[in-house]
Design an enzyme around this catalytic site. Sequence first.
Site, short mmCIF file in Angstrom:
data_model
loop_
_atom_site.label_atom_id
_atom_site.label_comp_id
_atom_site.label_asym_id
_atom_site.label_seq_id
_atom_site.Cartn_x
_atom_site.Cartn_y
_atom_site.Cartn_z
CE LYS A 108 -4.02 -2.02 2.41
NZ LYS A 108 -4.86 -1.89 3.64
CG ASN B 189 -3.43 -2.20 7.10
OD1 ASN B 189 -3.27 -1.91 5.93
ND2 ASN B 189 -4.52 -2.78 7.55
CD GLU C 163 -9.00 -8.97 -3.33
OE1 GLU C 163 -7.88 -9.40 -3.04
OE2 GLU C 163 -9.81 -8.53 -2.50
CE1 TYR D 133 -9.49 -2.84 0.52
CE2 TYR D 133 -8.69 -0.69 -0.17
CZ TYR D 133 -8.48 -1.92 0.45
OH TYR D 133 -7.24 -2.20 0.98
CG HIS E 159 -5.45 -6.05 -0.15
ND1 HIS E 159 -6.68 -5.98 0.47
CD2 HIS E 159 -5.59 -6.98 -1.15
CE1 HIS E 159 -7.52 -6.82 -0.13
NE2 HIS E 159 -6.88 -7.43 -1.11
NE ARG F 223 -2.33 -5.59 7.24
CZ ARG F 223 -3.53 -6.05 6.92
NH1 ARG F 223 -4.11 -6.97 7.66
NH2 ARG F 223 -4.15 -5.59 5.85
CG PHE G 156 -13.12 1.82 7.41
CD1 PHE G 156 -12.68 1.14 6.27
CD2 PHE G 156 -13.72 1.08 8.42
CE1 PHE G 156 -12.82 -0.25 6.17
CE2 PHE G 156 -13.87 -0.30 8.32
CZ PHE G 156 -13.42 -0.96 7.19
P1 ADP Z 1 -7.81 -6.61 5.94
O1 ADP Z 1 -7.02 -5.66 5.08
O2 ADP Z 1 -7.02 -7.13 7.10
O3 ADP Z 1 -8.49 -7.70 5.14
P2 ADP Z 1 -10.45 -5.37 6.11
O4 ADP Z 1 -10.78 -6.13 4.86
O5 ADP Z 1 -11.37 -5.52 7.26
O6 ADP Z 1 -8.98 -5.75 6.63
O7 ADP Z 1 -10.34 -3.83 5.79
C1 ADP Z 1 -9.74 -3.37 4.59
C2 ADP Z 1 -8.82 -2.22 4.93
O8 ADP Z 1 -9.61 -1.14 5.43
C3 ADP Z 1 -7.80 -2.50 6.04
O9 ADP Z 1 -6.65 -3.14 5.58
C4 ADP Z 1 -7.52 -1.10 6.53
O10 ADP Z 1 -6.61 -0.43 5.66
C5 ADP Z 1 -8.88 -0.43 6.44
N1 ADP Z 1 -9.62 -0.51 7.70
C6 ADP Z 1 -10.18 -1.62 8.25
N2 ADP Z 1 -10.79 -1.34 9.41
C7 ADP Z 1 -10.62 -0.02 9.61
C8 ADP Z 1 -11.01 0.91 10.63
N3 ADP Z 1 -11.71 0.52 11.69
N4 ADP Z 1 -10.64 2.20 10.48
C9 ADP Z 1 -9.94 2.62 9.42
N5 ADP Z 1 -9.54 1.81 8.41
C10 ADP Z 1 -9.86 0.52 8.51
MG MG Z 2 -9.96 -7.60 3.68
#
Ligand code: ADP
Ligand code: MG
Length: 136
Positions: free
Chosen positions: A12, A115, A129, A52, A118, A105, A60
């Site tokens: 990212k 973070n 994807e 997304y 992805h 991470r 968010f």
């Molecule tokens: P992951 O990337 O671990 O699969 P998610 O699919 O739940 O996590 O979320 C996608 C992305 O959205 C996360 O990697 C992060 O960048 C962002 N994100 C997730 N939860 C939050 C939150 N509570 N506040 C802000 N950004 C978030």
């Molecule tokens: Mg995810």
Amino acid sequence: MSNVENTLSIIKPDAVERNLDSQIKEMFIKNGFDIIKEKKIQIDKIEAEKFYKVHETKPFYNDLCTYLSSGPIVVMVLEKENAILANRELMGSTNPKDAKEGTIRKKFGLSIDKNSVHGSDSLENAKIEIDFFFKS
Ligand code: ADP
Ligand code: MG
């Protein structure tokens, strides 16, 4: 029986900006992943919203799409035995504060939104994807 899978990984903007892409790719390689496709690109906000879309109802969502389109990213197809789960494990928890020692991470993530990486979360989403970024 072998179960070689492909999964989509994105380095990212926060990590590319800090020039962490080689170190992160090294972690994939050390952990037995083959990087079979790779490109460095920048996407626009419309594309980020499409990518997304599963999160469109989340509070968010808007910030997330602004962020993913804010700078260059490195998108890769990773290949390995059980790659999807193995990559989720190597990435660590969504919130770097909760991520285990030795995960990407934990090492590089700045915050729950920034973070660093992805990774696809299922076989179905991995296919969608990978097509999103690499369909010719
Ligand atoms: P992951 O990337 O671990 O699969 P998610 O699919 O739940 O996590 O979320 C996608 C992305 O959205 C996360 O990697 C992060 O960048 C962002 N994100 C997730 N939860 C939050 C939150 N509570 N506040 C802000 N950004 C978030
Ligand atoms: Mg995810």
